[in-house]
Structure formats: structure tokens, C-alpha cells
Scaffold this motif. Structure first.
Motif, short mmCIF file in Angstrom:
data_model
loop_
_atom_site.label_atom_id
_atom_site.label_comp_id
_atom_site.label_asym_id
_atom_site.label_seq_id
_atom_site.Cartn_x
_atom_site.Cartn_y
_atom_site.Cartn_z
N PHE A 35 0.89 -1.18 0.09
CA PHE A 35 -0.03 0.31 -0.01
C PHE A 35 0.63 1.09 0.01
CE2 PHE A 35 -1.48 3.39 2.93
CZ PHE A 35 -2.53 3.80 2.11
N LEU A 36 1.93 1.19 0.90
CA LEU A 36 2.59 2.37 0.80
C LEU A 36 3.49 2.52 -0.57
CD1 LEU A 36 4.50 1.93 4.59
CD2 LEU A 36 2.70 3.69 3.72
N TRP A 37 3.93 1.39 -1.16
CA TRP A 37 4.59 1.64 -2.41
C TRP A 37 3.76 2.17 -3.37
CZ3 TRP A 37 7.72 -3.14 -4.94
CH2 TRP A 37 8.50 -2.69 -5.78
N LEU A 38 2.56 1.58 -3.48
CA LEU A 38 1.56 1.91 -4.65
C LEU A 38 1.01 3.61 -4.43
CD1 LEU A 38 -0.80 -0.85 -4.90
CD2 LEU A 38 0.91 -0.21 -6.49
N ALA A 39 0.79 3.90 -3.02
CA ALA A 39 0.37 5.38 -2.72
C ALA A 39 1.63 6.44 -3.17
CB ALA A 39 0.23 5.60 -1.46
N ASN A 40 2.93 5.88 -2.82
CA ASN A 40 3.99 6.77 -3.23
C ASN A 40 4.25 6.74 -4.82
OD1 ASN A 40 4.63 7.67 -0.59
ND2 ASN A 40 5.63 5.77 -0.35
N PHE A 41 3.96 5.79 -5.39
CA PHE A 41 3.98 5.50 -6.72
C PHE A 41 2.97 6.43 -7.26
CE2 PHE A 41 2.84 4.06 -10.99
CZ PHE A 41 4.28 3.90 -11.61
N ALA A 42 1.74 6.50 -7.05
CA ALA A 42 0.64 7.45 -7.46
C ALA A 42 1.13 8.98 -7.17
CB ALA A 42 -0.80 7.16 -6.59
N ILE A 43 1.45 9.34 -6.05
CA ILE A 43 2.07 10.81 -5.86
C ILE A 43 3.15 10.94 -6.82
CG2 ILE A 43 3.11 12.18 -4.21
CD1 ILE A 43 1.40 10.58 -2.27
N ALA A 44 4.07 10.05 -6.71
CA ALA A 44 5.19 10.38 -7.87
C ALA A 44 4.70 10.52 -9.19
CB ALA A 44 6.16 9.19 -7.83
N LEU A 45 3.86 9.62 -9.80
CA LEU A 45 3.39 9.96 -11.24
C LEU A 45 2.73 11.22 -11.27
CD1 LEU A 45 2.47 8.73 -13.87
CD2 LEU A 45 0.36 7.94 -12.95
N GLY A 46 1.82 11.77 -10.32
CA GLY A 46 1.45 13.03 -10.54
C GLY A 46 2.29 14.25 -10.38
N GLN A 47 3.41 14.08 -9.73
CA GLN A 47 4.63 15.08 -9.54
C GLN A 47 5.25 15.11 -10.98
OE1 GLN A 47 6.74 14.04 -6.20
NE2 GLN A 47 5.47 14.87 -4.82
N VAL A 48 5.64 14.14 -11.39
CA VAL A 48 6.36 14.05 -12.77
C VAL A 48 5.66 14.44 -13.74
CG1 VAL A 48 6.16 11.69 -13.43
CG2 VAL A 48 8.17 12.71 -13.90
N THR A 49 4.41 14.31 -13.74
CA THR A 49 3.37 15.02 -14.86
C THR A 49 3.22 16.19 -14.95
OG1 THR A 49 1.96 12.76 -14.65
CG2 THR A 49 0.85 14.71 -15.75
N LEU A 50 3.14 16.76 -13.85
CA LEU A 50 3.17 18.12 -13.40
C LEU A 50 4.05 18.74 -13.88
CD1 LEU A 50 1.04 18.72 -10.10
CD2 LEU A 50 0.06 19.11 -12.39
N ALA A 51 5.45 18.19 -13.52
CA ALA A 51 6.87 18.75 -13.80
C ALA A 51 6.93 18.94 -15.30
CB ALA A 51 7.94 17.86 -12.95
N GLY A 52 6.47 17.78 -16.03
CA GLY A 52 6.79 17.72 -17.38
C GLY A 52 5.93 18.81 -18.08
#
Length: 546
Positions: free
Chosen positions: A293-310
Motif C-alpha cells: 500500500f505504501l509503495w503504490l500510494a507513493n507511486f501514485a503521488i510520484a506519477l502526479g509530480q512527474v506529470t505536472l513537472a513535465g
């Protein structure tokens, strides 16, 4: 059968009297339960109190549910107002960022100046007062803080500390004024970028939905794991029975002697347990499920961050804004992240999930050792918790900047993290100034949104606004919708300002890269805005070298 009863704690009990602190049934203080065991009447009263608490909790829950049914649409209206205020604040930052930041700085200096004046007045007022000239070393440690406020030495120490802080802040403003101007210009540029990529304001909803899926998957899996053990059935009987409380098999229960000896006995489910091979490793499966759960939650947050950064990086590196930008920056960035960078995001999320799992285990150990008398163990555990808390904050900061470098260059996680770390270290003063200025400004924005909506909700649901007094619903607990609106407003404001903070961080890294990679020539022109070029005394040369 009719039994004489008396009221006790607003409930009827069989002839219960309370005399001199002793609970009695008739003339006795004991009774026999269904198992023919002698028990004290106080046990019956304690059980009744617990039952009363359960009933009262159920009544409170029903009242809260009724409040939600009559006020849910007003709560939604309050959340919409919070969203509009957050949007207005983000728009105002584009035009009033410089004024707001300088006003906050002036107010900070003024507040500290008043603190110095107040400390001096208290120091002068206590002159000649009996007992005010006692030194702090003479009175030692006092649990009552008010004792220290009657000493002149305390106010003198406060005044010296505030004076030092005031001088340090003024000196920092004098020597860092140029970097503060750069921070203001970057905040304005971030407002323009958000204005060009308006879809970024609603993109956190996508991340929120992914997090909801992660939470639902973890919860469902945890429930299945906890109920996948061996079911234990026991004999239940209202009358006296020697087999009551013993385990049974529901498939063969009707053909056993239990039904003959105890006609009212039934075989019902009690709990999940047993000593099977699977039961021994159940806790391991639950820990693994929580880690995933921690891994998936952090992955979802990371996906949002890299999308906004791009998306925001595409704005900065567009030489002619917005003509050189992609048609749909958010969707283009999300497609690149899913196609090329999922491995890097998973690796960064894995590191953070491991540290978070260790922190959770330390909290569990701390909870178990609360009653222990081993001072060294508690001290060591406290140090470990502090170290891993700092490590988690550092990894989050490093991951965030690594994802920005991934969005800019497309390199792997380790390379991006290394490049981002050394780039920030080469500009550590700019990082500190911009980070603090932006954090304070966004924190002020969150307080503004939550405060405005919370005050409006308080006056509305307490029916203190005379114009719409009859419109407000009648509630059992007016704090229920108010608290819901306040929490929802904070989450909405956090979603808006997290996008803004990600935009500022992305543009800042792009700005540092722009300074190091380009020199303003026709072959390597600066991509920064004209305002930033003026602040840094930079200028792009034309084809003729002018």
C-alpha cells in the motif's frame, strides 16, 4: 415472570439499590449468572454502564447522520466556495505576489519590533518590585511558567533574543534582496505557467482517485486476509448447559448429544482463529500488504509530480510562449511518464516506502514500550524515530527534485537524483530563500482559504446571519458540517497550492539549468522571462551579436 425493579442510571434493574457505595440486589451484594457462578452486583452495574455508553454512542452517530442528511448540499456549496477562493488567490499571486511578500516581511519586522518594545516595558515596570531581581539560576526549574514572567532577567533575555533576531533578519534582507526579487519573479512566472496550463488545477483529482484505489485495494485485501483463517464455532445457550462456550462443528452439531442435553443450544460463529500453518504467517502477509500500500500510494503521488513537472517544464523551455508549447501539456506529460519513466518512479517510491515502513514499526515498538522502565531503550527508540523522520523528509525532497529532472531530461532515477542534488547544492542560498518564501506564501494562502470558509460556515450553521437565518438547517450538532467544511476546504486548498508549489519548484530547477547551460548567444539563448533577465543583468543576443 415479574421482578421488582428500580431505576438506576436511567435504566431499570432488578431491585438495585446503592447504599454507602455498595450496590445491592435486595439484601445481597452477589448474584448467580447463567453459568451458576457467583458474581458481584457491581459487575452487573459496570456492564450496564458499558451498554449505556454504546447506546449513547449509537444515538450520537444517528444524530450526526441526520445532520449530514439535512446539510450535505450546504457543505458542497461551502467546498465550492473554498475552491473559488483558492483559484482567486492563485490568480492574485500573478499580479500581487511582490506586494504580498513585501507586506509580509514588513509585518514580520513590525511584530518583532513590538515584541522588543513590550519586553523593554515589562523590564522597566518590574524595576524596584520585590523579588523581581532574583536570578534564574537561584530559583532553578519551576513547573509554573508564570514564575519566570515576574523576573526582570527573563524579560531582558527575551529582549536580547528578539533584538538579535531582528538584526539578523534585517541583514539578511539587505544582503539577499536580489535573491528575494528573483523568488518573487519566479512566483509570478509560476502564476503565468499555471494560467497557460489550466488543466493542472484539476489534475490532483486524478492523483486523488489513484490514492482512493490504493486505499480500497489495501483495505479489501486486509479484510480478506484477516477473515481467511479457520472459522471457530462455539455453543451458545441461554439456559444452564455444560457444553456452553465449547467449540462445535455446525455440520454435525444436530446429530450430537449436545442438542439432546441442551435443547436450546445452537452452534454459532465466534471468531477466526486456529493454529493452522497459514495462521502463523498471517501477520507477515498483513505487513507485506501494508508495505505494498505504501509503495503504490507513493507511486501514485510520484506519477502526479512527474506529470505536472513535465507540463510546466514544457512551458519554461518553450522559446516562444505559448506558441512552442504542446497542445495538451498535461496529457503529453502523462503519456511520457507512463511510457518511459514508470521504472524510475517505482524505484523512487520503493525507497520512500521502505523508510516509511521502518517508521511505522518504530512507532509500534514505541507503543509497546510505553509501560517499560528501560530509560535507555526509550531514549534509543526516540533517537531512531527522529533520525528516520529526518531521512523521510530528505528523501521526499530529493525524490521531488529527481522527478523534475526526469521530466526535463528523461534520465533514470539515480542519475536525475544526483544531478538535482548537486545542482541545488551549487545554488544553496537561492534554494533556501525561494523555498522559505514560497512555503510561507502558500501557507498563508491555505490559512486564508480555511479561515474565510470556516468563519462563513460558522456564522451560517449557527444561524447568526440574519438575512439568511431561516435558510440554515436545524442541526443537532452544528460543529459537524462546520468541521467537515473546514477539513474539506483545507484539502481543496492543499490540492491547488500543491500544484502551484510544484510549478515553482520545476521552474526554479529549469531556471538554474538555464543559467548553467546557456550564455545568451544566438546558439545558446536564455529561455527565462524578460523580467528574470533584467534582474540578473542578462540579455539574449540577436543574430548579429547585439
Amino acid at each position: 415472570m415479574l421482578t421488582p425493579s428500580k431505576p438506576f442510571t436511567r435504566r431499570c434493574f432488578p431491585a438495585i439499590n446503592v447504599k454507602k457505595g455498595v450496590v445491592m440486589v435486595g439484601n445481597a451484594t452477589t448474584f448467580y449468572d447463567g453459568d451458576q457462578k457467583q458474581r458481584n452486583v457491581t459487575d452487573l452495574v459496570e456492564g450496564a454502564k458499558k451498554a449505556n455508553v454504546v447506546l449513547e454512542a449509537r444515538q450520537v452517530a444517528m444524530k450526526i447522520f441526520e445532520d449530514y442528511t439535512v446539510s450535505w448540499y450546504w457543505i458542497i456549496i461551502g467546498l465550492v466556495i473554498a475552491m473559488l477562493i483558492s483559484l482567486i488567490f492563485v490568480v492574485l499571486l500573478r499580479f500581487l505576489a511582490g506586494i504580498m511578500i513585501w507586506v509580509m516581511i514588513v509585518l514580520l519586522i513590525a511584530v518583532m519590533g513590538y515584541g522588543i518594545f513590550h519586553c523593554y516595558m515589562e523590564y522597566a515596570r518590574l524595576k524596584g518590585t520585590a523579588g523581581s531581581d532574583v536570578k534564574l539560576t537561584e530559583i532553578g526549574f519551576q513547573s509554573d511558567v508564570r514564575v519566570y514572567l515576574h523576573l526582570r532577567q527573563t524579560w531582558l533575555a527575551f529582549m536580547i533574543i528578539l533584538c538579535i533576531m531582528e538584526v539578523v533578519i534585517i541583514l539578511l534582507l539587505i544582503f539577499l534582496r536580489k535573491r528575494i526579487l528573483i523568488a518573487i519573479a519566479l512566483i509570478k512566472e509560476a502564476s503565468r505557467a499555471v494560467g497557460q496550463v489550466m488543466c493542472s488545477l484539476v489534475f490532483p483529482l486524478f492523483t486523488f482517485l489513484l490514492l482512493c484505489l490504493c486505499i480500497a485495494y489495501w483495505a479489501i485485501t486486509a479484510v480478506f486476509l484477516s477473515t481467511s483463517n479457520e472459522a471457530v464455532y462455539k455453543v451458545f445457550n441461554e439456559t444452564v448447559c455444560d457444553y456452553a462456550g465449547k467449540t462445535c462443528d455446525p455440520e454435525t452439531f444436530n446429530v450430537t448429544n449436545v442438542t439432546r442435553l441442551c435443547p436450546d443450544a445452537t452452534c454459532q460463529f465466534a471468531f477466526y482463529g486456529g493454529e493452522t500453518y497459514y495462521h502463523k504467517y498471517l501477520i507477515v502477509f498483513q505487513v507485506y500488504n501494508f508495505f505494498m500500500f505504501l509503495w503504490l500510494a507513493n507511486f501514485a503521488i510520484a506519477l502526479g509530480q512527474v506529470t505536472l513537472a513535465g507540463a510546466f517544464a514544457s512551458y519554461y523551455w518553450a522559446f516562444k510562449k505559448p506558441d512552442d508549447m504542446p497542445a495538451f501539456p498535461i496529457f503529453s506529460s502523462l503519456g511520457r511518464a507512463l511510457r518511459y519513466h514508470t521504472g524510475s518512479l517505482a524505484f523512487g517510491s520503493l525507497i520512500l516506502a521502505i523508510v516509511q515502513l521502518i517508521r511505522v514499526m518504530l512507532e509500534y515498538l514505541d507503543h509497546k514500550l510505553k509501560g517499560a522502565d528501560n530509560t535507555f531503550a526509550r531514549f534509543l527508540l526516540c533517537c531512531l524515530k527522529c533520525c528516520f523522520w529526518c531521512l523521510e523528509k530528505f528523501i521526499k525532497f530529493l525524490n521531488r527534485n529527481a522527478y523534475i529532472m526526469i521530466a526535463i531530461y528523461g534520465t533514470n532515477f539515480c542519475t536525475s537524483a544526483r544531478n538535482a542534488f548537486f545542482l541545488l547544492m551549487r545554488n544553496i542560498i537561492r534554494v533556501a530563500v525561494l523555498d522559505k518564501v514560497t512555503d510561507f506564501l502558500l501557507f498563508l494562502g491555505k490559512l486564508l482559504v480555511v479561515g474565510c470558509v470556516g468563519i462563513l460556515a460558522f456564522f451560517f450553521f449557527t444561524q447568526r446571519i440574519r438575512i439568511i437565518q431561516d435558510t440554515a438547517p436545524t442541526l443537532n450538532y452544528y460543529w459537524v458540517p462546520i468541521l467537515t467544511v473546514v477539513i474539506g476546504s483545507y484539502l481543496i486548498a492543499h490540492g491547488f497550492f500543491s500544484v502551484y508549489g510544484m510549478c515553482v519548484d520545476t521552474l526554479f530547477l529549469c531556471f538554474l539549468e538555464d543559467l548553467e547551460r546557456n550564455d545568451g548567444s544566438s546558439e545558446k539563448p536564455f529561455y527565462m522571462s524578460s523580467n528574470l533577465q533584467k534582474l540578473l543583468n542578462k540579455k539574449n543576443k540577436d543574430q548579429d551579436g547585439k
